[in-house]
Design a protein around this motif. Structure first.
Motif, PDB file in Angstrom:
ATOM      1  N   ARG A  95      14.052   0.448  71.044  1.00 37.53           N
ATOM      2  CA  ARG A  95      14.484  -0.879  71.493  1.00 37.53           C
ATOM      3  C   ARG A  95      13.307  -1.576  72.174  1.00 37.53           C
ATOM      4  O   ARG A  95      12.371  -0.922  72.643  1.00 37.53           O
ATOM      5  CB  ARG A  95      15.654  -0.759  72.469  1.00 37.53           C
ATOM      6  N   PRO A  96      13.334  -2.909  72.218  1.00 37.85           N
ATOM      7  CA  PRO A  96      12.272  -3.625  72.933  1.00 37.85           C
ATOM      8  C   PRO A  96      12.407  -3.402  74.431  1.00 37.85           C
ATOM      9  O   PRO A  96      13.475  -3.041  74.928  1.00 37.85           O
ATOM     10  CB  PRO A  96      12.520  -5.096  72.560  1.00 37.85           C
ATOM     11  N   MET A  97      11.312  -3.618  75.152  1.00 39.00           N
ATOM     12  CA  MET A  97      11.305  -3.429  76.598  1.00 39.00           C
ATOM     13  C   MET A  97      10.562  -4.574  77.260  1.00 39.00           C
ATOM     14  O   MET A  97       9.544  -5.044  76.735  1.00 39.00           O
ATOM     15  CB  MET A  97      10.615  -2.117  76.975  1.00 39.00           C
ATOM     16  N   PRO A  98      11.030  -5.046  78.426  1.00 39.30           N
ATOM     17  CA  PRO A  98      10.276  -6.062  79.161  1.00 39.30           C
ATOM     18  C   PRO A  98       9.012  -5.463  79.758  1.00 39.30           C
ATOM     19  O   PRO A  98       9.009  -4.318  80.221  1.00 39.30           O
ATOM     20  CB  PRO A  98      11.256  -6.499  80.254  1.00 39.30           C
ATOM     21  N   ILE A  99       7.926  -6.252  79.733  1.00 43.11           N
ATOM     22  CA  ILE A  99       6.676  -5.806  80.335  1.00 43.11           C
ATOM     23  C   ILE A  99       6.234  -6.765  81.443  1.00 43.11           C
ATOM     24  O   ILE A  99       5.104  -6.699  81.918  1.00 43.11           O
ATOM     25  CB  ILE A  99       5.554  -5.657  79.284  1.00 43.11           C
ATOM     26  N   GLY A 100       7.157  -7.658  81.835  1.00 36.75           N
ATOM     27  CA  GLY A 100       6.860  -8.604  82.902  1.00 36.75           C
ATOM     28  C   GLY A 100       6.371  -9.940  82.377  1.00 36.75           C
ATOM     29  O   GLY A 100       5.979 -10.075  81.207  1.00 36.75           O
ATOM     30  N   LEU A 101       6.428 -10.949  83.248  1.00 36.58           N
ATOM     31  CA  LEU A 101       5.933 -12.292  82.934  1.00 36.58           C
ATOM     32  C   LEU A 101       6.624 -12.898  81.712  1.00 36.58           C
ATOM     33  O   LEU A 101       6.034 -13.667  80.957  1.00 36.58           O
ATOM     34  CB  LEU A 101       4.411 -12.258  82.728  1.00 36.58           C
ATOM     35  N   GLY A 102       7.881 -12.511  81.513  1.00 35.70           N
ATOM     36  CA  GLY A 102       8.660 -13.069  80.414  1.00 35.70           C
ATOM     37  C   GLY A 102       8.312 -12.519  79.046  1.00 35.70           C
ATOM     38  O   GLY A 102       8.760 -13.057  78.028  1.00 35.70           O
ATOM     39  N   GLN A 103       7.523 -11.454  78.981  1.00 38.05           N
ATOM     40  CA  GLN A 103       7.088 -10.896  77.704  1.00 38.05           C
ATOM     41  C   GLN A 103       7.732  -9.535  77.466  1.00 38.05           C
ATOM     42  O   GLN A 103       8.254  -8.907  78.393  1.00 38.05           O
ATOM     43  CB  GLN A 103       5.567 -10.753  77.682  1.00 38.05           C
ATOM     44  N   THR A 104       7.683  -9.077  76.220  1.00 41.18           N
ATOM     45  CA  THR A 104       8.303  -7.806  75.854  1.00 41.18           C
ATOM     46  C   THR A 104       7.357  -6.976  74.993  1.00 41.18           C
ATOM     47  O   THR A 104       6.416  -7.501  74.392  1.00 41.18           O
ATOM     48  CB  THR A 104       9.605  -8.022  75.058  1.00 41.18           C
ATOM     49  N   ILE A 105       7.624  -5.677  74.960  1.00 43.44           N
ATOM     50  CA  ILE A 105       7.004  -4.790  73.981  1.00 43.44           C
ATOM     51  C   ILE A 105       8.046  -4.553  72.898  1.00 43.44           C
ATOM     52  O   ILE A 105       9.213  -4.283  73.194  1.00 43.44           O
ATOM     53  CB  ILE A 105       6.555  -3.468  74.643  1.00 43.44           C
ATOM     54  N   SER A 106       7.652  -4.722  71.649  1.00 38.25           N
ATOM     55  CA  SER A 106       8.610  -4.729  70.546  1.00 38.25           C
ATOM     56  C   SER A 106       9.251  -3.366  70.321  1.00 38.25           C
ATOM     57  O   SER A 106       8.699  -2.320  70.685  1.00 38.25           O
ATOM     58  CB  SER A 106       7.927  -5.176  69.246  1.00 38.25           C
ATOM     59  N   GLY A 132      -0.018  -8.568  74.669  1.00 41.45           N
ATOM     60  CA  GLY A 132       1.053  -8.003  75.482  1.00 41.45           C
ATOM     61  C   GLY A 132       0.574  -6.784  76.252  1.00 41.45           C
ATOM     62  O   GLY A 132      -0.404  -6.840  76.988  1.00 41.45           O
ATOM     63  N   SER A 133       1.226  -5.670  76.044  1.00 41.99           N
ATOM     64  CA  SER A 133       0.858  -4.427  76.735  1.00 41.99           C
ATOM     65  C   SER A 133      -0.327  -3.728  76.092  1.00 41.99           C
ATOM     66  O   SER A 133      -0.928  -2.832  76.681  1.00 41.99           O
ATOM     67  CB  SER A 133       2.050  -3.465  76.732  1.00 41.99           C
ATOM     68  N   GLY A 134      -0.651  -4.102  74.849  1.00 45.58           N
ATOM     69  CA  GLY A 134      -1.715  -3.428  74.109  1.00 45.58           C
ATOM     70  C   GLY A 134      -1.223  -2.381  73.132  1.00 45.58           C
ATOM     71  O   GLY A 134      -2.013  -1.774  72.402  1.00 45.58           O
ATOM     72  N   TYR A 135       0.096  -2.168  73.076  1.00 45.47           N
ATOM     73  CA  TYR A 135       0.647  -1.086  72.247  1.00 45.47           C
ATOM     74  C   TYR A 135       0.427  -1.322  70.752  1.00 45.47           C
ATOM     75  O   TYR A 135      -0.037  -0.427  70.038  1.00 45.47           O
ATOM     76  CB  TYR A 135       2.132  -0.920  72.546  1.00 45.47           C
ATOM     77  N   GLN A 136       0.751  -2.528  70.266  1.00 48.82           N
ATOM     78  CA  GLN A 136       0.558  -2.804  68.842  1.00 48.82           C
ATOM     79  C   GLN A 136      -0.922  -2.679  68.467  1.00 48.82           C
ATOM     80  O   GLN A 136      -1.258  -2.133  67.414  1.00 48.82           O
ATOM     81  CB  GLN A 136       1.066  -4.202  68.502  1.00 48.82           C
ATOM     82  N   ALA A 137      -1.803  -3.152  69.337  1.00 52.21           N
ATOM     83  CA  ALA A 137      -3.241  -3.027  69.070  1.00 52.21           C
ATOM     84  C   ALA A 137      -3.645  -1.562  68.972  1.00 52.21           C
ATOM     85  O   ALA A 137      -4.476  -1.190  68.127  1.00 52.21           O
ATOM     86  CB  ALA A 137      -4.041  -3.727  70.168  1.00 52.21           C
ATOM     87  N   ALA A 138      -3.074  -0.717  69.825  1.00 53.63           N
ATOM     88  CA  ALA A 138      -3.389   0.712  69.796  1.00 53.63           C
ATOM     89  C   ALA A 138      -2.941   1.347  68.482  1.00 53.63           C
ATOM     90  O   ALA A 138      -3.662   2.168  67.891  1.00 53.63           O
ATOM     91  CB  ALA A 138      -2.740   1.419  70.979  1.00 53.63           C
ATOM     92  N   VAL A 139      -1.741   0.990  68.021  1.00 55.20           N
ATOM     93  CA  VAL A 139      -1.256   1.519  66.739  1.00 55.20           C
ATOM     94  C   VAL A 139      -2.193   1.091  65.606  1.00 55.20           C
ATOM     95  O   VAL A 139      -2.596   1.904  64.769  1.00 55.20           O
ATOM     96  CB  VAL A 139       0.184   1.031  66.465  1.00 55.20           C
ATOM     97  N   LEU A 140      -2.570  -0.190  65.596  1.00 59.82           N
ATOM     98  CA  LEU A 140      -3.481  -0.693  64.564  1.00 59.82           C
ATOM     99  C   LEU A 140      -4.840   0.008  64.633  1.00 59.82           C
ATOM    100  O   LEU A 140      -5.478   0.241  63.607  1.00 59.82           O
ATOM    101  CB  LEU A 140      -3.662  -2.201  64.719  1.00 59.82           C
ATOM    102  N   ALA A 141      -5.269   0.341  65.852  1.00 59.25           N
ATOM    103  CA  ALA A 141      -6.583   0.964  66.031  1.00 59.25           C
ATOM    104  C   ALA A 141      -6.680   2.329  65.368  1.00 59.25           C
ATOM    105  O   ALA A 141      -7.775   2.775  65.025  1.00 59.25           O
ATOM    106  CB  ALA A 141      -6.898   1.081  67.520  1.00 59.25           C
ATOM    107  N   HIS A 142      -5.556   3.012  65.189  1.00 57.20           N
ATOM    108  CA  HIS A 142      -5.561   4.303  64.500  1.00 57.20           C
ATOM    109  C   HIS A 142      -5.800   4.141  62.995  1.00 57.20           C
ATOM    110  O   HIS A 142      -6.142   5.114  62.316  1.00 57.20           O
ATOM    111  CB  HIS A 142      -4.232   5.035  64.719  1.00 57.20           C
ATOM    112  N   LEU A 143      -5.616   2.925  62.497  1.00 53.78           N
ATOM    113  CA  LEU A 143      -5.663   2.692  61.055  1.00 53.78           C
ATOM    114  C   LEU A 143      -6.854   1.863  60.608  1.00 53.78           C
ATOM    115  O   LEU A 143      -7.275   1.961  59.457  1.00 53.78           O
ATOM    116  CB  LEU A 143      -4.380   1.981  60.604  1.00 53.78           C
ATOM    117  N   ALA A 144      -7.384   1.015  61.497  1.00 54.55           N
ATOM    118  CA  ALA A 144      -8.419   0.046  61.131  1.00 54.55           C
ATOM    119  C   ALA A 144      -9.782   0.432  61.712  1.00 54.55           C
ATOM    120  O   ALA A 144      -9.875   1.216  62.658  1.00 54.55           O
ATOM    121  CB  ALA A 144      -8.026  -1.340  61.626  1.00 54.55           C
ATOM    122  N   ARG A 145     -10.819  -0.165  61.155  1.00 57.06           N
ATOM    123  CA  ARG A 145     -12.164   0.038  61.709  1.00 57.06           C
ATOM    124  C   ARG A 145     -12.327  -0.698  63.026  1.00 57.06           C
ATOM    125  O   ARG A 145     -12.958  -0.203  63.964  1.00 57.06           O
ATOM    126  CB  ARG A 145     -13.217  -0.466  60.701  1.00 57.06           C
TER     127      ARG A 145
END
Length: 257
Positions: A95-106, A132-145
């Motif tokens: 489920r999504p989660m709030p990360i503060g400042l009106g934003q969420t982690i998907s 946001g929190s950096g989570y999506q970027a971290a997932v992408l970083a495992h796959l991209a250069r």
């Protein structure tokens, strides 16, 4: 008191300090071990939930479903370190989660779905709009250069950059700014992921997308249902667009300047 005797006492004090630090480190490791084990179990359970969702989402993913590389990236990324409350049972719930400042982690499944749809390859340079929190970027970083990610809210950009740096995601660069205009100096991009809703894909992002590349984003008004949309650039001045799923994302935030 002789200098030699003072040296002995100093040495003993140093040895005691080192011994105390070793004991404290071992105790901390022992205390963290049960949590780490729980996180591994919760993360594995999250991936199985994502698999189950993917099996019932043929219209969005096609017969190929989610690739093993995307699932591995989800399993390798420690989501609990990207949320304010670092609880494994909460962080790995689908489920999504709030990360503060009106934003969420998907929701994790949506992160996996967007990552699959954008079709990242090991030699790709990827742009993410809405760090946001950096989570999506971290997932992408495992796959991209290389991953270039833009966040407009200073506190989130600073926190995400620190988290990614502390976790040694050396192929991720974080920029504070308005993502509507993209990041030309970091591109052109093989893939673009936008994690906030807008009425249509920003033209500067399409311009910075390589021919053959894909952009994935929610299209529609904020705080209501949007269409998760895939835009593929098939020629310098031509794109194709398809909607794949209904989603709910926060609205795209623009600079006031």
């Amino acid at each position: 008191m002789s200098p030699f005797l003072l040296g002995e006492r100093t040495m003993k004090a140093l040895l005691l300090l080192v011994f105390a630090m070793v004991v404290m480190a071992r105790e901390a490791t022992a205390q963290d071990a049960p949590k780490d084990a729980q996180c591994v179990r919760e993360r594995a359970a999250m991936v199985e939930t994502i698999r189950a969702y993917a099996r019932s989402a043929a219209s969005a993913l096609g017969q190929q479903g989610l690739s093993e590389s995307v699932l591995e990236a989800m399993e390798q990324t420690k989501r609990h370190l990207f949320v304010p409350e670092q609880s494994c049972s909460i962080a790995y719930a689908d489920r999504p989660m709030p990360i503060g400042l009106g934003q969420t982690i998907s929701q994790p499944y949506i992160v996996a779905l967007m990552t699959q749809l954008v079709e990242v390859a090991p030699d790709h340079v990827v742009l993410e709009v809405g760090t946001g929190s950096g989570y999506q970027a971290a997932v992408l970083a495992h796959l991209a250069r290389k991953v270039c990610t833009i966040e407009i809210i200073p506190q989130l950009a600073e926190t995400a950059a620190k988290t990614l740096r502390d976790l040694a995601y050396d192929n991720v660069s974080v920029k504070l700014g308005d993502g509507y205009d993209g990041w030309p100096e970091c591109g052109p991009f093989d893939a673009i992921v936008v994690t906030a809703a807008l009425g249509q894909p920003p033209p500067p992002l399409i311009e910075q997308l390589k021919v053959g590349g894909r952009l994935v984003m929610p299209v529609g008004p904020g705080y209501t249902t949007q269409q998760l949309t895939v835009v593929e650039k098939i020629a310098p001045d031509k794109t194709t667009t398809r909607a794949v799923a209904l989603v709910r994302f926060v609205p795209f935030t623009r600079s006031q300047n």
